[in-house]
Write a protein that holds these residues in place. Structure first.
Motif, short mmCIF file in Angstrom:
data_model
loop_
_atom_site.label_atom_id
_atom_site.label_comp_id
_atom_site.label_asym_id
_atom_site.label_seq_id
_atom_site.Cartn_x
_atom_site.Cartn_y
_atom_site.Cartn_z
N ALA A 54 0.83 -1.20 0.00
CA ALA A 54 0.00 0.00 0.00
C ALA A 54 0.86 1.26 0.00
CB ALA A 54 -0.92 0.02 1.22
N TRP A 55 0.23 2.35 -0.34
CA TRP A 55 0.82 3.68 -0.22
C TRP A 55 -0.03 4.49 0.76
CZ3 TRP A 55 5.44 5.07 -2.09
CH2 TRP A 55 5.99 4.31 -3.13
N TYR A 56 0.65 5.12 1.69
CA TYR A 56 0.03 6.06 2.62
C TYR A 56 0.68 7.42 2.39
CZ TYR A 56 -2.03 2.33 5.48
OH TYR A 56 -2.78 1.27 5.94
N GLU A 92 -3.28 19.76 -2.93
CA GLU A 92 -3.67 18.99 -1.74
C GLU A 92 -3.08 17.58 -1.72
OE1 GLU A 92 -5.70 20.69 -3.80
OE2 GLU A 92 -7.60 19.63 -4.11
N ASP A 93 -2.42 17.18 -2.80
CA ASP A 93 -1.71 15.90 -2.82
C ASP A 93 -0.31 16.03 -2.20
OD1 ASP A 93 -3.10 15.36 -6.06
OD2 ASP A 93 -3.74 14.44 -4.18
N ALA A 118 -3.78 4.14 -1.33
CA ALA A 118 -4.19 3.03 -2.18
C ALA A 118 -3.56 1.75 -1.66
CB ALA A 118 -3.77 3.27 -3.63
N ARG A 119 -4.26 0.65 -1.91
CA ARG A 119 -3.76 -0.66 -1.47
C ARG A 119 -3.97 -1.67 -2.59
NH1 ARG A 119 -2.79 -2.80 3.35
NH2 ARG A 119 -3.70 -1.00 4.43
N ALA A 166 -8.36 5.73 -1.77
CA ALA A 166 -9.03 6.80 -1.04
C ALA A 166 -9.90 7.56 -2.03
CB ALA A 166 -7.99 7.73 -0.43
N ASN A 167 -11.04 8.04 -1.57
CA ASN A 167 -11.95 8.77 -2.46
C ASN A 167 -11.28 9.96 -3.13
OD1 ASN A 167 -14.13 7.06 -2.00
ND2 ASN A 167 -14.86 8.24 -0.25
#
Length: 122
Positions: free
Chosen positions: A34-36, A87-88, A48-49, A59-60
């Motif tokens: 996953a990525w956090y 916002e990313d 995302a996973r 994520a939405n």
């Protein structure tokens, strides 16, 4: 076991980036990857996973813009990020659930990479 992430950069809004993460060491099997991300002053959140079978969830806030993919043979996970927004902006962390040999058996643990910084700014 180590997770090595790379690919972060300073980009303008609307640009794309691809993050990569590879697991190395005494690995029997990599399960989910996953990525956090963690923005300044905010909690770490799942981006995302992907499972070892290829199932994904997002994520939405990134659906339709980010794509997670994996290479089981290379014990690697990637995050293609398109249409980036301010916002990313965050430090992105790779995460993996990995099975390693332990004597006569195995142990499964969660591992984290060191983080790679993504800044989206004009």
């Amino acid at each position: 076991v180590q997770l090595q992430a790379c690919g972060g950069d300073l980009v303008q809004p609307g640009w794309s980036l691809r993050l990569s993460c590879a697991a190395s060491g005494s690995i029997s099997r990599v399960n989910d990857m996953a990525w956090y991300r963690q923005a300044p002053g905010k909690k770490r959140e799942l981006v995302a996973r992907i499972t070892s079978g290829g199932s994904t969830n997002y994520a939405n806030s990134v659906k339709g813009r980010f794509t997670i993919s994996g290479d089981n043979a290379k014990n690697s996970v990637y995050l293609q990020m398109n249409s980036l927004k301010p916002e990313d902006t965050a430090v992105y962390y790779c995460n993996a659930d990995i099975r390693t040999p332990n004597g006569l058996g195995y142990i499964e643990k969660e591992y984290w990479g060191q983080g790679t910084e993504v800044t989206v700014s004009s």
